[in-house]
Design a protein around this motif. Structure first.
Motif, PDB file in Angstrom:
ATOM      1  N   GLU A  13      13.837  44.218 -62.307  1.00 26.67           N
ATOM      2  CA  GLU A  13      13.451  44.397 -61.209  1.00 26.67           C
ATOM      3  C   GLU A  13      12.096  44.642 -60.612  1.00 26.67           C
ATOM      4  N   LEU A  14      11.500  43.916 -61.572  1.00 21.45           N
ATOM      5  CA  LEU A  14      10.422  43.514 -61.469  1.00 21.45           C
ATOM      6  C   LEU A  14       9.908  42.349 -60.411  1.00 21.45           C
ATOM      7  N   ALA A  15      11.047  41.143 -61.110  1.00 24.19           N
ATOM      8  CA  ALA A  15      11.005  39.972 -60.928  1.00 24.19           C
ATOM      9  C   ALA A  15      11.720  39.878 -59.392  1.00 24.19           C
ATOM     10  N   TYR A  16      12.257  40.837 -59.117  1.00 24.59           N
ATOM     11  CA  TYR A  16      13.445  41.142 -57.459  1.00 24.59           C
ATOM     12  C   TYR A  16      12.663  41.735 -57.236  1.00 24.59           C
ATOM     13  N   PHE A  17      11.072  42.488 -57.012  1.00 27.85           N
ATOM     14  CA  PHE A  17      10.005  42.435 -56.771  1.00 27.85           C
ATOM     15  C   PHE A  17       9.012  41.689 -55.825  1.00 27.85           C
ATOM     16  N   PHE A  18       9.278  40.767 -56.689  1.00 24.39           N
ATOM     17  CA  PHE A  18       8.004  39.537 -56.758  1.00 24.39           C
ATOM     18  C   PHE A  18       8.292  38.936 -55.858  1.00 24.39           C
ATOM     19  N   VAL A  19      10.013  38.435 -55.630  1.00 28.52           N
ATOM     20  CA  VAL A  19      10.798  37.270 -54.966  1.00 28.52           C
ATOM     21  C   VAL A  19      11.373  37.578 -54.294  1.00 28.52           C
ATOM     22  N   THR A  20      11.082  38.600 -53.435  1.00 28.74           N
ATOM     23  CA  THR A  20      12.116  39.266 -52.486  1.00 28.74           C
ATOM     24  C   THR A  20      11.508  39.196 -51.403  1.00 28.74           C
ATOM     25  N   PRO A  21      11.511  38.931 -50.209  1.00 30.90           N
ATOM     26  CA  PRO A  21      10.839  38.196 -48.793  1.00 30.90           C
ATOM     27  C   PRO A  21      10.690  40.128 -48.475  1.00 30.90           C
ATOM     28  N   ASN A  22       9.515  40.046 -47.838  1.00 28.48           N
ATOM     29  CA  ASN A  22       8.987  41.492 -48.014  1.00 28.48           C
ATOM     30  C   ASN A  22       8.031  41.191 -46.464  1.00 28.48           C
ATOM     31  N   MET A  23       9.004  42.667 -45.544  1.00 32.21           N
ATOM     32  CA  MET A  23       8.367  42.515 -44.205  1.00 32.21           C
ATOM     33  C   MET A  23       7.117  43.124 -43.689  1.00 32.21           C
ATOM     34  N   PRO A  27       6.354  39.079 -51.935  1.00 31.77           N
ATOM     35  CA  PRO A  27       4.950  38.874 -52.890  1.00 31.77           C
ATOM     36  C   PRO A  27       3.955  38.571 -53.842  1.00 31.77           C
ATOM     37  N   LEU A  28       4.438  37.733 -54.506  1.00 35.34           N
ATOM     38  CA  LEU A  28       4.403  36.496 -55.602  1.00 35.34           C
ATOM     39  C   LEU A  28       3.193  35.942 -55.088  1.00 35.34           C
ATOM     40  N   GLU A  29       3.150  35.173 -53.553  1.00 34.11           N
ATOM     41  CA  GLU A  29       2.657  34.869 -53.051  1.00 34.11           C
ATOM     42  C   GLU A  29       1.586  35.144 -53.057  1.00 34.11           C
TER      43      GLU A  29
END
Length: 172
Positions: free
Chosen positions: A133-143, A150-152
């Motif tokens: 779930e944390l990985a998903y947050f970090f790598v999923t493009p966010n509008m 988010p990892l950027e």
């Protein structure tokens, strides 16, 4: 027209299920019922689309084993998994279990040490949140950040990252 909520229900929290065509999991599937413990070491077999997403994550994001983390951190510990385990227990980093091995996404580290903003993000999520779930947050493009991942923001703008995770975990 919006209906007014009856007075007795005004202060009761509401959870909405909002499907999104680009996400491999719906918002509802990321919610773990209160009181239920989630142990990433005993994850159940994922659905086909989730497994596909996990494989793609592993292909696109370099990850380290606990032994590799010990090497990069120049740890002298006899137990090569000790430093990674300690950092995970302290919620400074997270790991994902894939094909029987515990992996730590490399983007969490700089110069062999955890990036402090990762711990700030993990702190916002409920304690039982899985590494996936944390990985998903970090790598999923966010509008909210123009479709960037988010990892950027980990190294560029950690304060904005923390604000973003609050909006993600506690949407208004």
């Amino acid at each position: 027209d919006l209906l007014l909520v009856p007075k007795p229900f005004e202060n009761i929290p509401l959870v909405l299920r909002v499907p999104h065509h680009d996400l491999s999991e719906s918002v509802a599937s990321r919610i773990i019922p209160h009181g239920k413990q989630h142990d990433s070491a005993t994850e159940t077999t994922p659905e086909k689309d989730t497994l596909k997403w996990r494989k793609r994550f592993m292909e696109e994001n370099p990850c380290l084993t606990s032994e590799q983390i010990a090497e990069e951190a120049t740890s002298q510990a006899t137990n090569r998994a000790a430093i990674a385990s300690r950092w995970a227990k302290e919620r400074k980093v997270f790991s994902v279990r894939f094909e029987g091995t515990q992996w730590f996404p490399r983007f969490q580290f700089r110069d062999g040490r955890p990036i402090p903003a990762v711990a700030d993000v993990i702190e916002v999520f409920p304690e039982q949140t899985s590494g996936w779930e944390l990985a998903y947050f970090f790598v999923t493009p966010n509008m909210n950040i123009s479709g960037r991942k988010p990892l950027e923001l980990l190294k560029q703008d950690p304060a904005r990252l923390v604000s973003l995770v609050h909006a993600f975990v506690h949407p208004a």
